[in-house]
Motif scaffolding. Structure first.
Motif, PDB file in Angstrom:
ATOM      1  N   ALA A  50       0.844  -1.210   0.000  1.00 24.77           N
ATOM      2  CA  ALA A  50       0.000   0.000   0.000  1.00 24.77           C
ATOM      3  C   ALA A  50       0.875   1.254   0.000  1.00 24.77           C
ATOM      4  N   GLU A  51       2.044   1.175   0.620  1.00 22.19           N
ATOM      5  CA  GLU A  51       2.975   2.310   0.633  1.00 22.19           C
ATOM      6  C   GLU A  51       3.822   2.344  -0.638  1.00 22.19           C
ATOM      7  N   LEU A  52       4.257   1.162  -1.094  1.00 20.27           N
ATOM      8  CA  LEU A  52       5.144   1.115  -2.265  1.00 20.27           C
ATOM      9  C   LEU A  52       4.481   1.745  -3.499  1.00 20.27           C
ATOM     10  N   VAL A  53       3.181   1.502  -3.670  1.00 25.47           N
ATOM     11  CA  VAL A  53       2.499   2.043  -4.860  1.00 25.47           C
ATOM     12  C   VAL A  53       2.433   3.578  -4.836  1.00 25.47           C
ATOM     13  N   LYS A  54       2.675   4.160  -3.667  1.00 24.37           N
ATOM     14  CA  LYS A  54       2.650   5.631  -3.574  1.00 24.37           C
ATOM     15  C   LYS A  54       4.019   6.239  -3.886  1.00 24.37           C
ATOM     16  N   ALA A  55       5.047   5.380  -3.997  1.00 21.09           N
ATOM     17  CA  ALA A  55       6.415   5.894  -4.180  1.00 21.09           C
ATOM     18  C   ALA A  55       6.547   6.632  -5.512  1.00 21.09           C
ATOM     19  N   ASN A  56       7.271   7.722  -5.454  1.00 19.86           N
ATOM     20  CA  ASN A  56       7.485   8.538  -6.642  1.00 19.86           C
ATOM     21  C   ASN A  56       8.659   7.949  -7.441  1.00 19.86           C
ATOM     22  N   LEU A  57       8.335   7.012  -8.335  1.00 19.05           N
ATOM     23  CA  LEU A  57       9.359   6.303  -9.109  1.00 19.05           C
ATOM     24  C   LEU A  57       8.940   6.290 -10.569  1.00 19.05           C
ATOM     25  N   ASP A  58       9.909   6.134 -11.453  1.00 20.71           N
ATOM     26  CA  ASP A  58       9.557   5.981 -12.871  1.00 20.71           C
ATOM     27  C   ASP A  58       9.231   4.495 -13.107  1.00 20.71           C
ATOM     28  N   TRP A  59       7.986   4.151 -12.804  1.00 20.71           N
ATOM     29  CA  TRP A  59       7.568   2.743 -12.893  1.00 20.71           C
ATOM     30  C   TRP A  59       7.638   2.216 -14.328  1.00 20.71           C
ATOM     31  N   SER A  60       7.655   3.122 -15.298  1.00 21.51           N
ATOM     32  CA  SER A  60       7.667   2.656 -16.695  1.00 21.51           C
ATOM     33  C   SER A  60       8.990   1.977 -17.050  1.00 21.51           C
ATOM     34  N   LYS A  61       9.946   2.049 -16.129  1.00 19.70           N
ATOM     35  CA  LYS A  61      11.231   1.386 -16.371  1.00 19.70           C
ATOM     36  C   LYS A  61      11.448   0.223 -15.401  1.00 19.70           C
ATOM     37  N   VAL A  62      10.365  -0.186 -14.760  1.00 15.70           N
ATOM     38  CA  VAL A  62      10.459  -1.270 -13.762  1.00 15.70           C
ATOM     39  C   VAL A  62       9.724  -2.511 -14.275  1.00 15.70           C
ATOM     40  N   THR A  63      10.379  -3.660 -14.160  1.00 14.78           N
ATOM     41  CA  THR A  63       9.757  -4.938 -14.547  1.00 14.78           C
ATOM     42  C   THR A  63       9.637  -5.817 -13.305  1.00 14.78           C
ATOM     43  N   GLY A  64       8.484  -6.458 -13.151  1.00 19.20           N
ATOM     44  CA  GLY A  64       8.251  -7.285 -11.963  1.00 19.20           C
ATOM     45  C   GLY A  64       8.189  -8.766 -12.268  1.00 19.20           C
ATOM     46  N   PHE A  65       8.591  -9.547 -11.283  1.00 14.41           N
ATOM     47  CA  PHE A  65       8.475 -11.011 -11.363  1.00 14.41           C
ATOM     48  C   PHE A  65       7.663 -11.512 -10.176  1.00 14.41           C
ATOM     49  N   HIS A  66       6.897 -12.532 -10.440  1.00 14.91           N
ATOM     50  CA  HIS A  66       5.953 -13.102  -9.475  1.00 14.91           C
ATOM     51  C   HIS A  66       6.665 -14.220  -8.697  1.00 14.91           C
ATOM     52  N   LEU A  67       6.498 -14.196  -7.383  1.00 15.64           N
ATOM     53  CA  LEU A  67       7.241 -15.119  -6.514  1.00 15.64           C
ATOM     54  C   LEU A  67       6.669 -16.541  -6.483  1.00 15.64           C
ATOM     55  N   ASP A  68       5.369 -16.656  -6.336  1.00 18.21           N
ATOM     56  CA  ASP A  68       4.779 -18.000  -6.252  1.00 18.21           C
ATOM     57  C   ASP A  68       3.275 -17.972  -6.534  1.00 18.21           C
ATOM     58  N   GLU A  69       2.757 -19.113  -6.951  1.00 14.98           N
ATOM     59  CA  GLU A  69       1.322 -19.229  -7.276  1.00 14.98           C
ATOM     60  C   GLU A  69       0.897 -20.688  -7.164  1.00 14.98           C
ATOM     61  N   TYR A  70      -0.344 -20.891  -6.782  1.00 16.74           N
ATOM     62  CA  TYR A  70      -0.871 -22.257  -6.692  1.00 16.74           C
ATOM     63  C   TYR A  70      -1.046 -22.878  -8.075  1.00 16.74           C
ATOM     64  N   VAL A  71      -0.753 -24.173  -8.155  1.00 17.22           N
ATOM     65  CA  VAL A  71      -0.992 -24.908  -9.406  1.00 17.22           C
ATOM     66  C   VAL A  71      -2.500 -25.090  -9.578  1.00 17.22           C
ATOM     67  N   GLY A  72      -2.957 -24.833 -10.789  1.00 16.76           N
ATOM     68  CA  GLY A  72      -4.366 -25.034 -11.132  1.00 16.76           C
ATOM     69  C   GLY A  72      -5.263 -23.871 -10.724  1.00 16.76           C
ATOM     70  N   MET A  73      -4.672 -22.842 -10.176  1.00 13.91           N
ATOM     71  CA  MET A  73      -5.468 -21.726  -9.642  1.00 13.91           C
ATOM     72  C   MET A  73      -5.900 -20.759 -10.737  1.00 13.91           C
ATOM     73  N   PRO A  74      -7.220 -20.621 -10.968  1.00 11.91           N
ATOM     74  CA  PRO A  74      -7.637 -19.617 -11.954  1.00 11.91           C
ATOM     75  C   PRO A  74      -7.473 -18.212 -11.380  1.00 11.91           C
ATOM     76  N   GLU A  75      -7.232 -17.265 -12.257  1.00 12.13           N
ATOM     77  CA  GLU A  75      -6.951 -15.901 -11.799  1.00 12.13           C
ATOM     78  C   GLU A  75      -8.136 -15.272 -11.067  1.00 12.13           C
ATOM     79  N   THR A  76      -9.327 -15.820 -11.299  1.00 13.00           N
ATOM     80  CA  THR A  76     -10.535 -15.245 -10.701  1.00 13.00           C
ATOM     81  C   THR A  76     -10.759 -15.699  -9.252  1.00 13.00           C
ATOM     82  N   HIS A  77     -10.045 -16.733  -8.800  1.00 12.06           N
ATOM     83  CA  HIS A  77     -10.248 -17.263  -7.443  1.00 12.06           C
ATOM     84  C   HIS A  77      -9.776 -16.240  -6.402  1.00 12.06           C
TER      85      HIS A  77
END
Ligand SMILES: N[C@@H]1[C@@H](O)[C@H](O)[C@@H](COP(=O)(O)O)O[C@@H]1O
Length: 250
Positions: free
Chosen positions: A49-76
């Motif tokens: 909630a705080e990080l999204v308020k940071a004054n950064l040039d996000w257009s030069k930032v790429t993110g990677f996802h740490l973990d996710e359940y197998v078989g999990m639909p995005e809507t769950h």
């Protein structure tokens, strides 16, 4: 490992986010781009909630996802993709975010696909949490610290699944998936800076083991101590079982 004990989880969120934003800013200044890893779970609420308020040039930032359940639909409701979208990705004009598609037809192929994308990428900051069983991502105890693959399929035991149920994302234990795609410990440790946000009393024992035990697979989060730039952000509740901690700042 540097330990910071904040007065409450909101202060923890602010301090951890500020440290992370500073590290992202430094990468942007030095390299013109930044790569980050983002975790999920209740422990990341205040920090994100705080990080999204940071004054950064996000257009030069790429993110990677740490973990996710197998078989999990995005809507769950328990989908980590849904969480990341709602709490981070949709809130900042980020360049790209590499989600783990837990419901991919072949989870193995999904691990390979993401492994190829992340290999050779310099990760500047990893935002992680620590589970009640001291897991890092879904590297449950005993964790394989030597695993070379960036992403792998983890079998989740009953204790781990029970913890996920306890957080309220699932209606019953049967609903909690038995497998997840997780980033490996080695891949997490490749990050230049690691920011572990760990509030709440339910983490107190895991925190005590992480801080006070040797680096052992039975306490996966102890691997963070192998890294020279790990910052462990606690609140008074999660730090409540710690003895005198050298170097901790309140
Ligand atoms: N596998 C996830 C991790 O990505 C998370 O960092 C950790 C802490 O979770 P929470 O913050 O919900 O306690 O365990 C979860 O189960």
């Amino acid at each position: 490992m540097k330990i910071v004990i904040a007065s409450n989880k909101h202060e923890l969120g602010k301090e951890a986010a500020q440290k992370g934003a500073d590290a992202i800013r430094e990468a942007l200044e030095n390299q013109g781009e930044a790569h980050i890893i983002v975790a999920t779970g209740a422990s990341q609420f205040e920090m994100l909630a705080e990080l999204v308020k940071a004054n950064l040039d996000w257009s030069k930032v790429t993110g990677f996802h740490l973990d996710e359940y197998v078989g999990m639909p995005e809507t769950h409701t328990a989908s980590f993709r849904k969480y990341l979208k709602e709490r981070f990705v949709d809130r900042v004009p980020i360049k790209a975010f590499h989600y783990i598609h837990g419901d991919a037809e072949s989870p193995m192929d999904e691990c390979d696909r993401l492994g190829k994308i992340i290999s050779g990428v310099r990760i500047d900051v990893a935002f992680v949490g620590i589970g009640e069983n001291a897991h890092l991502a879904f590297n449950d105890p005993p964790a394989d610290f030597e695993r070379e693959e960036a992403y792998f399929i983890a079998d989740l035991d009953k204790a781990c699944r029970q913890q996920q149920l306890g957080e309220g994302w699932f209606a019953s234990l049967e609903e909690v998936p038995k497998q997840a795609i997780s980033m490996s410990v080695k891949q997490i440790l490749k990050s230049k800076t690691i920011i572990a946000s760990v509030p709440d009393e339910r983490k107190a024992l895991a925190v005590k083991k992480t801080v006070e035990s040797e680096v052992v697979p039975e306490v996966p989060a102890t691997a963070l101590k192998l890294h020279p730039q790990t910052w462990l952000y606690l609140d008074k509740a999660s730090a409540s079982l710690l003895g005198e901690v050298e170097g901790a700042s309140a």
